[in-house]
Design a protein around this motif. Structure first.
Motif, PDB file in Angstrom:
ATOM      1  N   UNK A 131      -2.020  -6.990   8.591  1.00  0.00           N
ATOM      2  CA  UNK A 131      -1.414  -5.794   8.013  1.00  0.00           C
ATOM      3  C   UNK A 131      -2.416  -4.657   8.163  1.00  0.00           C
ATOM      4  N   UNK A 132      -1.995  -3.595   8.847  1.00  0.00           N
ATOM      5  CA  UNK A 132      -2.831  -2.394   8.946  1.00  0.00           C
ATOM      6  C   UNK A 132      -2.085  -1.284   8.237  1.00  0.00           C
ATOM      7  N   UNK A 133      -2.754  -0.670   7.277  1.00  0.00           N
ATOM      8  CA  UNK A 133      -2.096   0.420   6.550  1.00  0.00           C
ATOM      9  C   UNK A 133      -2.877   1.717   6.706  1.00  0.00           C
ATOM     10  N   UNK A 134      -2.131   2.785   6.955  1.00  0.00           N
ATOM     11  CA  UNK A 134      -2.681   4.134   7.079  1.00  0.00           C
ATOM     12  C   UNK A 134      -2.538   4.829   5.731  1.00  0.00           C
ATOM     13  N   UNK A 135      -3.595   5.535   5.338  1.00  0.00           N
ATOM     14  CA  UNK A 135      -3.591   6.260   4.071  1.00  0.00           C
ATOM     15  C   UNK A 135      -4.479   7.491   4.213  1.00  0.00           C
ATOM     16  N   UNK A 164      -6.186  -7.953   6.508  1.00  0.00           N
ATOM     17  CA  UNK A 164      -5.766  -6.609   6.118  1.00  0.00           C
ATOM     18  C   UNK A 164      -6.868  -5.623   6.483  1.00  0.00           C
ATOM     19  N   UNK A 165      -6.465  -4.520   7.081  1.00  0.00           N
ATOM     20  CA  UNK A 165      -7.404  -3.435   7.393  1.00  0.00           C
ATOM     21  C   UNK A 165      -6.721  -2.115   7.073  1.00  0.00           C
ATOM     22  N   UNK A 166      -7.516  -1.132   6.721  1.00  0.00           N
ATOM     23  CA  UNK A 166      -7.001   0.192   6.385  1.00  0.00           C
ATOM     24  C   UNK A 166      -7.469   1.204   7.424  1.00  0.00           C
ATOM     25  N   UNK A 167      -6.670   2.254   7.596  1.00  0.00           N
ATOM     26  CA  UNK A 167      -7.048   3.361   8.463  1.00  0.00           C
ATOM     27  C   UNK A 167      -6.916   4.630   7.635  1.00  0.00           C
ATOM     28  N   UNK A 168      -8.030   5.359   7.493  1.00  0.00           N
ATOM     29  CA  UNK A 168      -7.956   6.640   6.793  1.00  0.00           C
ATOM     30  C   UNK A 168      -7.606   7.714   7.808  1.00  0.00           C
ATOM     31  N   UNK A 169      -6.431   8.311   7.654  1.00  0.00           N
ATOM     32  CA  UNK A 169      -5.924   9.338   8.557  1.00  0.00           C
ATOM     33  C   UNK A 169      -5.973  10.686   7.840  1.00  0.00           C
ATOM     34  N   UNK A 180     -10.888  -2.645  -0.776  1.00  0.00           N
ATOM     35  CA  UNK A 180     -12.084  -3.402  -0.405  1.00  0.00           C
ATOM     36  C   UNK A 180     -12.020  -3.919   1.027  1.00  0.00           C
ATOM     37  N   UNK A 181     -10.847  -3.822   1.652  1.00  0.00           N
ATOM     38  CA  UNK A 181     -10.719  -4.243   3.044  1.00  0.00           C
ATOM     39  C   UNK A 181     -11.431  -3.235   3.950  1.00  0.00           C
ATOM     40  N   UNK A 197       1.832   7.142   3.479  1.00  0.00           N
ATOM     41  CA  UNK A 197       1.352   5.843   3.939  1.00  0.00           C
ATOM     42  C   UNK A 197       2.233   5.293   5.059  1.00  0.00           C
ATOM     43  N   UNK A 198       1.629   4.455   5.883  1.00  0.00           N
ATOM     44  CA  UNK A 198       2.349   3.761   6.941  1.00  0.00           C
ATOM     45  C   UNK A 198       1.791   2.350   7.038  1.00  0.00           C
ATOM     46  N   UNK A 199       2.668   1.407   7.340  1.00  0.00           N
ATOM     47  CA  UNK A 199       2.290  -0.004   7.341  1.00  0.00           C
ATOM     48  C   UNK A 199       2.742  -0.663   8.639  1.00  0.00           C
TER      49      UNK A 199
END
Length: 152
Positions: free
Chosen positions: A33-37, A64-69, A91-92, A112-114
């Motif tokens: 799961x990659x989520x943009x925030x 799980x990984x996050x992307x700060x956009x 924490x990811x 957000x986008x997932x």
């Protein structure tokens, strides 16, 4: 991104928070799961407890990984990103996409986008906006159950 496309390489980050991960580390064994925030996105912050809930519930089965956009100049402050991440228990690993490198690779326009990828790195689900977290969990569950059936 279109369904069944391969996950882009996770290169070109301005910085990483909570450790660095590569595409190779994320795919192979588990779905992803990659989520943009963004720090300026209220909806992202409201949805974060549910994202973290998925991360914690499936911690042994899902990467799980996050992307700060960033959405504005104000969103480029690395300290502010770190602070907001800590406040919201992100924490990811977080890919800081100050130059929109990964945003463009994903053809993403929303926060957000997932994005849910299967263990081979194929996109299986995309969703944008703060609503529909139940649908996101259903999609994650479906990809996880497909993986279990494939290994039987």
């Amino acid at each position: 991104m279109k369904l069944h496309q391969q996950m882009p390489e996770l290169t070109g980050a301005k910085a990483w928070i909570n450790g660095v991960v590569t595409k190779e580390q994320l795919i192979g064994d588990k779905p992803v799961l990659i989520h943009f925030w963004s720090v300026s996105c209220g909806m992202c912050k409201e949805a974060m407890p549910e994202v973290n809930g998925l991360r914690n519930k499936y911690k042994d089965q899902l990467n799980v990984a996050a992307v700060h956009m960033p959405r504005s100049e104000d969103d480029l402050d690395l300290e502010k990103i770190k602070e907001t991440a800590a406040e919201h228990d992100i924490s990811q690993p977080i890919y800081v996409d100050s130059n929109h490198t990964l945003t463009e690779a994903f053809e993403n326009q929303y926060v957000p986008a997932y994005y849910v990828f299967d263990k081979t790195g194929q996109l299986r689900h995309f969703q944008a906006g703060g609503d529909g977290m139940t649908m996101l969990e259903k999609r994650v569950s479906r990809v996880l159950s497909e993986m279990e059936h494939a290994s039987e």
